[in-house]
Design a protein around this motif. Structure first.
Motif, PDB file in Angstrom:
ATOM      1  N   VAL A   1       9.813   4.052 -15.970  1.00 29.36           N
ATOM      2  CA  VAL A   1      10.667   4.361 -14.830  1.00 29.36           C
ATOM      3  C   VAL A   1      10.557   3.300 -13.731  1.00 29.36           C
ATOM      4  O   VAL A   1      11.557   2.829 -13.194  1.00 29.36           O
ATOM      5  CB  VAL A   1      10.325   5.749 -14.231  1.00 29.36           C
ATOM      6  N   HIS A   2       9.335   2.891 -13.419  1.00 26.06           N
ATOM      7  CA  HIS A   2       9.118   2.004 -12.268  1.00 26.06           C
ATOM      8  C   HIS A   2       9.167   0.523 -12.621  1.00 26.06           C
ATOM      9  O   HIS A   2       9.061  -0.324 -11.746  1.00 26.06           O
ATOM     10  CB  HIS A   2       7.791   2.330 -11.598  1.00 26.06           C
ATOM     11  N   GLY A   3       9.294   0.204 -13.908  1.00 18.86           N
ATOM     12  CA  GLY A   3       9.325  -1.203 -14.312  1.00 18.86           C
ATOM     13  C   GLY A   3       7.934  -1.796 -14.342  1.00 18.86           C
ATOM     14  O   GLY A   3       6.947  -1.067 -14.497  1.00 18.86           O
ATOM     15  N   VAL A   4       7.849  -3.114 -14.152  1.00 20.28           N
ATOM     16  CA  VAL A   4       6.546  -3.786 -14.246  1.00 20.28           C
ATOM     17  C   VAL A   4       5.718  -3.513 -12.993  1.00 20.28           C
ATOM     18  O   VAL A   4       6.146  -3.805 -11.883  1.00 20.28           O
ATOM     19  CB  VAL A   4       6.726  -5.303 -14.448  1.00 20.28           C
ATOM     20  N   LEU A   5       4.539  -2.940 -13.201  1.00 20.35           N
ATOM     21  CA  LEU A   5       3.629  -2.665 -12.091  1.00 20.35           C
ATOM     22  C   LEU A   5       2.444  -3.622 -12.161  1.00 20.35           C
ATOM     23  O   LEU A   5       1.838  -3.806 -13.221  1.00 20.35           O
ATOM     24  CB  LEU A   5       3.115  -1.223 -12.161  1.00 20.35           C
ATOM     25  N   GLY A   6       2.105  -4.217 -11.021  1.00 18.98           N
ATOM     26  CA  GLY A   6       0.924  -5.078 -10.938  1.00 18.98           C
ATOM     27  C   GLY A   6      -0.341  -4.246 -10.918  1.00 18.98           C
ATOM     28  O   GLY A   6      -0.292  -3.040 -10.646  1.00 18.98           O
ATOM     29  N   PRO A   7      -1.475  -4.892 -11.216  1.00 21.28           N
ATOM     30  CA  PRO A   7      -2.741  -4.158 -11.349  1.00 21.28           C
ATOM     31  C   PRO A   7      -3.171  -3.414 -10.089  1.00 21.28           C
ATOM     32  O   PRO A   7      -3.863  -2.404 -10.197  1.00 21.28           O
ATOM     33  CB  PRO A   7      -3.754  -5.245 -11.715  1.00 21.28           C
ATOM     34  N   ASP A   8      -2.763  -3.900  -8.923  1.00 20.77           N
ATOM     35  CA  ASP A   8      -3.171  -3.204  -7.701  1.00 20.77           C
ATOM     36  C   ASP A   8      -2.630  -1.778  -7.664  1.00 20.77           C
ATOM     37  O   ASP A   8      -3.169  -0.920  -6.980  1.00 20.77           O
ATOM     38  CB  ASP A   8      -2.703  -3.973  -6.457  1.00 20.77           C
ATOM     39  N   HIS A   9      -1.558  -1.523  -8.447  1.00 18.58           N
ATOM     40  CA  HIS A   9      -0.981  -0.182  -8.484  1.00 18.58           C
ATOM     41  C   HIS A   9      -1.760   0.782  -9.370  1.00 18.58           C
ATOM     42  O   HIS A   9      -1.611   1.986  -9.250  1.00 18.58           O
ATOM     43  CB  HIS A   9       0.470  -0.229  -8.997  1.00 18.58           C
TER      44      HIS A   9
ATOM     45  N   ASP B   1       0.827  -1.208   0.000  1.00 24.68           N
ATOM     46  CA  ASP B   1       0.000   0.000   0.000  1.00 24.68           C
ATOM     47  C   ASP B   1       0.862   1.260   0.000  1.00 24.68           C
ATOM     48  O   ASP B   1       0.596   2.203  -0.729  1.00 24.68           O
ATOM     49  CB  ASP B   1      -0.937   0.018   1.217  1.00 24.68           C
ATOM     50  N   SER B   2       1.917   1.247   0.821  1.00 21.52           N
ATOM     51  CA  SER B   2       2.750   2.447   0.855  1.00 21.52           C
ATOM     52  C   SER B   2       3.591   2.540  -0.420  1.00 21.52           C
ATOM     53  O   SER B   2       3.890   3.619  -0.897  1.00 21.52           O
ATOM     54  CB  SER B   2       3.626   2.473   2.106  1.00 21.52           C
ATOM     55  N   ASP B   3       3.949   1.380  -1.010  1.00 23.85           N
ATOM     56  CA  ASP B   3       4.585   1.373  -2.328  1.00 23.85           C
ATOM     57  C   ASP B   3       3.706   2.100  -3.330  1.00 23.85           C
ATOM     58  O   ASP B   3       4.165   2.949  -4.078  1.00 23.85           O
ATOM     59  CB  ASP B   3       4.746  -0.074  -2.835  1.00 23.85           C
ATOM     60  N   ALA B   4       2.436   1.718  -3.323  1.00 26.08           N
ATOM     61  CA  ALA B   4       1.491   2.284  -4.283  1.00 26.08           C
ATOM     62  C   ALA B   4       1.389   3.795  -4.087  1.00 26.08           C
ATOM     63  O   ALA B   4       1.389   4.555  -5.050  1.00 26.08           O
ATOM     64  CB  ALA B   4       0.118   1.633  -4.111  1.00 26.08           C
ATOM     65  N   ARG B   5       1.354   4.221  -2.828  1.00 27.72           N
ATOM     66  CA  ARG B   5       1.255   5.658  -2.562  1.00 27.72           C
ATOM     67  C   ARG B   5       2.500   6.376  -3.046  1.00 27.72           C
ATOM     68  O   ARG B   5       2.413   7.431  -3.653  1.00 27.72           O
ATOM     69  CB  ARG B   5       1.048   5.905  -1.061  1.00 27.72           C
ATOM     70  N   ALA B   6       3.667   5.756  -2.803  1.00 31.91           N
ATOM     71  CA  ALA B   6       4.917   6.376  -3.212  1.00 31.91           C
ATOM     72  C   ALA B   6       4.960   6.538  -4.725  1.00 31.91           C
ATOM     73  O   ALA B   6       5.336   7.587  -5.241  1.00 31.91           O
ATOM     74  CB  ALA B   6       6.098   5.535  -2.733  1.00 31.91           C
ATOM     75  N   ILE B   7       4.554   5.488  -5.443  1.00 28.07           N
ATOM     76  CA  ILE B   7       4.593   5.544  -6.899  1.00 28.07           C
ATOM     77  C   ILE B   7       3.601   6.590  -7.411  1.00 28.07           C
ATOM     78  O   ILE B   7       3.898   7.349  -8.325  1.00 28.07           O
ATOM     79  CB  ILE B   7       4.304   4.149  -7.498  1.00 28.07           C
ATOM     80  N   THR B   8       2.439   6.656  -6.780  1.00 29.83           N
ATOM     81  CA  THR B   8       1.448   7.644  -7.193  1.00 29.83           C
ATOM     82  C   THR B   8       2.021   9.049  -7.045  1.00 29.83           C
ATOM     83  O   THR B   8       1.854   9.895  -7.912  1.00 29.83           O
ATOM     84  CB  THR B   8       0.167   7.504  -6.347  1.00 29.83           C
ATOM     85  N   ARG B   9       2.738   9.241  -5.931  1.00 30.51           N
ATOM     86  CA  ARG B   9       3.352  10.550  -5.721  1.00 30.51           C
ATOM     87  C   ARG B   9       4.321  10.891  -6.842  1.00 30.51           C
ATOM     88  O   ARG B   9       4.506  12.025  -7.204  1.00 30.51           O
ATOM     89  CB  ARG B   9       4.099  10.578  -4.380  1.00 30.51           C
TER      90      ARG B   9
END
Ligand code: C2E
Ligand code: CA
Ligand code: CA
Ligand code: CA
Length: 283
Positions: free
Chosen positions: A67-75, A15-23
């Motif tokens: 930039v972030h590579g392969v992102l799973g759908p939850d992202h 979850d915090s990964d997802a937030r960081a990437i969103t930022r």
């Protein structure tokens, strides 16, 4: 030392990964990612428990971010849903899945049908012309409606009114399988279950988590046994997801589950991998 451990744990939290990437501007790039060709689809086999044969696969979308590579759908699926991108993205996944179903079916045209499962977001259900467009996509790909299973989450369907259920009934009339995804997490009651045009219950992995290793809690077994018996009474089949060990697979087969999916069999991967799993030879 304790604090450092805590921090490492926090960093690994998806979850915090997802937030960081969103930022970091994932939001800006998502709307154009489809036209840039940055999405791809992986497939995870669906295995018949009675004989271990591969019956098909679930299509799972990924985003190859520069930039972030392969992102799973939850992202990105929640973001795609809130921005409306899920409609063209979901359609694109269906097109890929339909073509793949055709490619797998071709070499064994007289054999049992290959089925590809596609996730359908609740936003897509609200699209006018969804069923007509779906039929057109399948015709274009050269496959029958019975080659596709649409997966909808229990949470998406439990509160759904007649309006949202109409396209599902039309799909069912066409012979499309409808699976209730993540079953057991959305408090679907029995009356609601009867009302839904669902052909498969897809049991959430939280139910089978406790069966990974011996000894297995007998109450867990009883619960799954009850669900299987209910599903079969209603004429539905049962697929279990998140099967990670042979112990789980053994128990689930013993409990009468029909189909299984999980790392024990294969992780999601490129479609070529299903040839190695002898999808085309399965009878
Ligand atoms: P889901 O439909 O419940 O898909 C199963 C998820 O469990 C997948 O995660 C899969 O990689 C993972 N999984 C499979 N086997 C195992 C296992 O043995 N153990 C564990 N721990 N996990 C396992 P993934 O690929 O990250 O997808 C997450 C969710 O994103 C999916 O959950 C689905 O709801 C959604 N999704 C994926 N593709 C699409 C799509 O094309 N459209 C829409 N609307 N949603 C999608
Ligand atoms: Ca699914
Ligand atoms: Ca699921
Ligand atoms: Ca799930």
């Amino acid at each position: 030392a304790k604090e450092a451990g805590g921090n490492r744990f926090a960093l690994a939290d998806p979850d915090s990964d997802a937030r960081a990437i969103t930022r970091h501007g994932l939001t800006n790039r998502l709307p154009t990612a489809l036209e840039r060709g940055e999405f791809f689809v992986e497939y995870q086999p669906l295995v018949r428990l009675s004989d271990g044969s591969v019956r098909g696969a679930e299509a799972l979308v990924r985003w190859l971010h520069p930039v972030h590579g392969v992102l799973g759908p939850d992202h990105f699926i929640p973001l795609a849903e809130s921005t409306g991108l899920i409609v063209p993205l979901g359609r694109w996944v269906l097109v890929q899945a339909a073509r793949q179903a055709r490619a797998w079916q071709l070499p064994r045209d007289d054999g049992p049908p290959v089925r590809v499962n596609v996730n359908l977001s609740p936003c897509q259900l609200e699209q006018p012309g969804l069923v007509t467009d779906f039929v057109a996509v399948l015709e274009e790909a050269g496959i029958e409606p019975t080659a596709i299973c649409l997966e909808l989450t229990e949470t998406a369907l439990v509160g759904a009114g007649e309006e949202a259920l109409r396209p599902l009934r039309q799909f069912a009339d066409l012979g499309v399988d409808i699976a209730l995804d993540d079953f057991g997490t959305g408090y679907c009651n029995l009356a609601a279950l009867r009302r839904l045009p669902v052909t498969t219950l897809k049991l959430d992995r939280s139910f089978t988590h406790g069966m990974q290793h011996r000894p297995v809690d007998p109450v867990d077994l009883k619960i799954v046994e009850g669900i299987v018996s209910l599903a079969h009474t209603l004429g539905m089949s049962v697929t279990v997801e998140g099967v990670e060990t042979g112990t789980q697979a053994e128990h689930l087969r013993g409990l009468g589950c029909d189909t299984a999916q999980g790392w024990y069999y294969a992780r999601p991967g490129p479609p070529e991998r299903l040839h190695a799993l002898s999808l085309v030879d399965a009878t």
